[in-house]
Design a protein around this motif. Structure first.
Motif, PDB file in Angstrom:
ATOM      1  N   MET A 176       0.838  -1.184   0.000  1.00  0.00           N
ATOM      2  CA  MET A 176       0.000   0.000   0.000  1.00  0.00           C
ATOM      3  C   MET A 176       0.881   1.245   0.000  1.00  0.00           C
ATOM      4  N   THR A 177       0.602   2.160  -0.902  1.00  0.00           N
ATOM      5  CA  THR A 177       1.349   3.403  -0.984  1.00  0.00           C
ATOM      6  C   THR A 177       0.733   4.425  -0.048  1.00  0.00           C
ATOM      7  N   THR A 178       1.569   5.065   0.733  1.00  0.00           N
ATOM      8  CA  THR A 178       1.096   6.110   1.627  1.00  0.00           C
ATOM      9  C   THR A 178       1.027   7.419   0.873  1.00  0.00           C
ATOM     10  N   GLN A 179      -0.071   8.120   1.031  1.00  0.00           N
ATOM     11  CA  GLN A 179      -0.171   9.417   0.395  1.00  0.00           C
ATOM     12  C   GLN A 179       0.568  10.470   1.214  1.00  0.00           C
ATOM     13  N   THR A 180       0.949  11.541   0.553  1.00  0.00           N
ATOM     14  CA  THR A 180       1.618  12.651   1.211  1.00  0.00           C
ATOM     15  C   THR A 180       0.664  13.826   1.256  1.00  0.00           C
ATOM     16  N   ILE A 181       0.448  14.349   2.456  1.00  0.00           N
ATOM     17  CA  ILE A 181      -0.437  15.485   2.661  1.00  0.00           C
ATOM     18  C   ILE A 181       0.376  16.651   3.197  1.00  0.00           C
ATOM     19  N   ALA A 182       0.343  17.764   2.468  1.00  0.00           N
ATOM     20  CA  ALA A 182       0.989  18.990   2.933  1.00  0.00           C
ATOM     21  C   ALA A 182      -0.014  19.774   3.767  1.00  0.00           C
ATOM     22  N   VAL A 183       0.471  20.363   4.847  1.00  0.00           N
ATOM     23  CA  VAL A 183      -0.356  21.232   5.677  1.00  0.00           C
ATOM     24  C   VAL A 183       0.271  22.616   5.623  1.00  0.00           C
ATOM     25  N   VAL A 184      -0.377  23.530   4.895  1.00  0.00           N
ATOM     26  CA  VAL A 184       0.119  24.898   4.771  1.00  0.00           C
ATOM     27  C   VAL A 184      -0.464  25.699   5.927  1.00  0.00           C
ATOM     28  N   GLY A 185       0.428  26.306   6.707  1.00  0.00           N
ATOM     29  CA  GLY A 185       0.016  26.945   7.959  1.00  0.00           C
ATOM     30  C   GLY A 185       0.154  25.954   9.096  1.00  0.00           C
ATOM     31  N   ALA A 186       1.160  25.090   8.978  1.00  0.00           N
ATOM     32  CA  ALA A 186       1.342  23.970   9.905  1.00  0.00           C
ATOM     33  C   ALA A 186       1.747  24.374  11.311  1.00  0.00           C
ATOM     34  N   ASN A 187       2.090  25.625  11.523  1.00  0.00           N
ATOM     35  CA  ASN A 187       2.495  26.057  12.855  1.00  0.00           C
ATOM     36  C   ASN A 187       1.371  26.741  13.615  1.00  0.00           C
ATOM     37  N   GLY A 188       0.228  26.938  12.994  1.00  0.00           N
ATOM     38  CA  GLY A 188      -0.894  27.597  13.661  1.00  0.00           C
ATOM     39  C   GLY A 188      -1.636  26.648  14.582  1.00  0.00           C
ATOM     40  N   PHE A 189      -2.653  27.167  15.223  1.00  0.00           N
ATOM     41  CA  PHE A 189      -3.436  26.404  16.191  1.00  0.00           C
ATOM     42  C   PHE A 189      -4.008  25.132  15.571  1.00  0.00           C
ATOM     43  N   ILE A 190      -4.695  25.260  14.474  1.00  0.00           N
ATOM     44  CA  ILE A 190      -5.313  24.092  13.828  1.00  0.00           C
ATOM     45  C   ILE A 190      -4.276  23.298  13.045  1.00  0.00           C
ATOM     46  N   GLY A 191      -3.432  23.988  12.283  1.00  0.00           N
ATOM     47  CA  GLY A 191      -2.437  23.304  11.467  1.00  0.00           C
ATOM     48  C   GLY A 191      -1.498  22.422  12.265  1.00  0.00           C
ATOM     49  N   SER A 192      -1.031  22.913  13.411  1.00  0.00           N
ATOM     50  CA  SER A 192      -0.096  22.115  14.213  1.00  0.00           C
ATOM     51  C   SER A 192      -0.766  20.859  14.769  1.00  0.00           C
ATOM     52  N   ARG A 193      -2.012  20.981  15.156  1.00  0.00           N
ATOM     53  CA  ARG A 193      -2.744  19.813  15.658  1.00  0.00           C
ATOM     54  C   ARG A 193      -3.024  18.825  14.534  1.00  0.00           C
ATOM     55  N   LEU A 194      -3.335  19.340  13.347  1.00  0.00           N
ATOM     56  CA  LEU A 194      -3.579  18.466  12.202  1.00  0.00           C
ATOM     57  C   LEU A 194      -2.317  17.681  11.842  1.00  0.00           C
ATOM     58  N   VAL A 195      -1.178  18.349  11.817  1.00  0.00           N
ATOM     59  CA  VAL A 195       0.093  17.670  11.550  1.00  0.00           C
ATOM     60  C   VAL A 195       0.299  16.545  12.556  1.00  0.00           C
TER      61      VAL A 195
END
Length: 152
Positions: free
Chosen positions: A1-20
């Motif tokens: 199974m190939t793992t997909q790559t997801i970029a999180v733009v704004g990864a250091n913000g409140f929501i972005g950091s939690r999503l990462v």
């Protein structure tokens, strides 16, 4: 199974950091944090992820940061100009490098501070609200919709 790559733009913000954190810890995908300055990668560094530095208004830098990603999540916050222009820049960069999906985190405020009962995602948006943040989110959604009609 190939793992997909997801970029999180704004990864250091409140929501972005939690999503990462959640995407990484749950093993949902290979996560690529994208932030405006190198020091903002500090939070994601504990996971040894491949972070990228790209201003969310710089389409060229975003293309480099998003290359090879299957999807991108837009978590950028800021003033009205940043909200609107970053949505278009992230979309344009993602489209240029062949990302298959863009998730834009908007806000319920696009329907006003006190929406009518029954309001949902199909309800008409108004950018004539007294709060500029709400209007910027509406303009960003409209810009993305127009870009989507022409893109992939």
């Amino acid at each position: 199974m190939t793992t997909q790559t997801i970029a999180v733009v704004g990864a250091n913000g409140f929501i972005g950091s939690r999503l990462v954190e959640m995407l990484h810890l749950e093993g949902v995908a290979s996560v690529r944090p994208v932030v405006r300055r190198a020091s903002a990668l500090a939070s994601a560094a504990r996971f040894a992820l491949e972070g990228h530095v790209a201003d969310a208004l710089d389409t060229s830098a975003l293309r480099d940061a998003l290359a090879g990603c299957d999807a991108v999540v837009h978590c950028v916050a800021g003033d009205a100009k940043t909200i609107v222009k970053s949505a278009a820049a992230v979309y344009t960069a993602a489209d240029a490098v062949g990302c298959r999906r863009l998730v834009y985190l908007s806000s319920a405020c696009v329907h006003g501070q006190s929406p009518a009962p029954g309001t949902d995602e199909r309800s008409i948006l108004s950018d004539r609200q007294p709060i500029e943040y709400n209007n910027a989110k509406v303009r960003a959604e409209r810009a993305l919709r127009a870009l989507r009609e022409r893109g992939r």
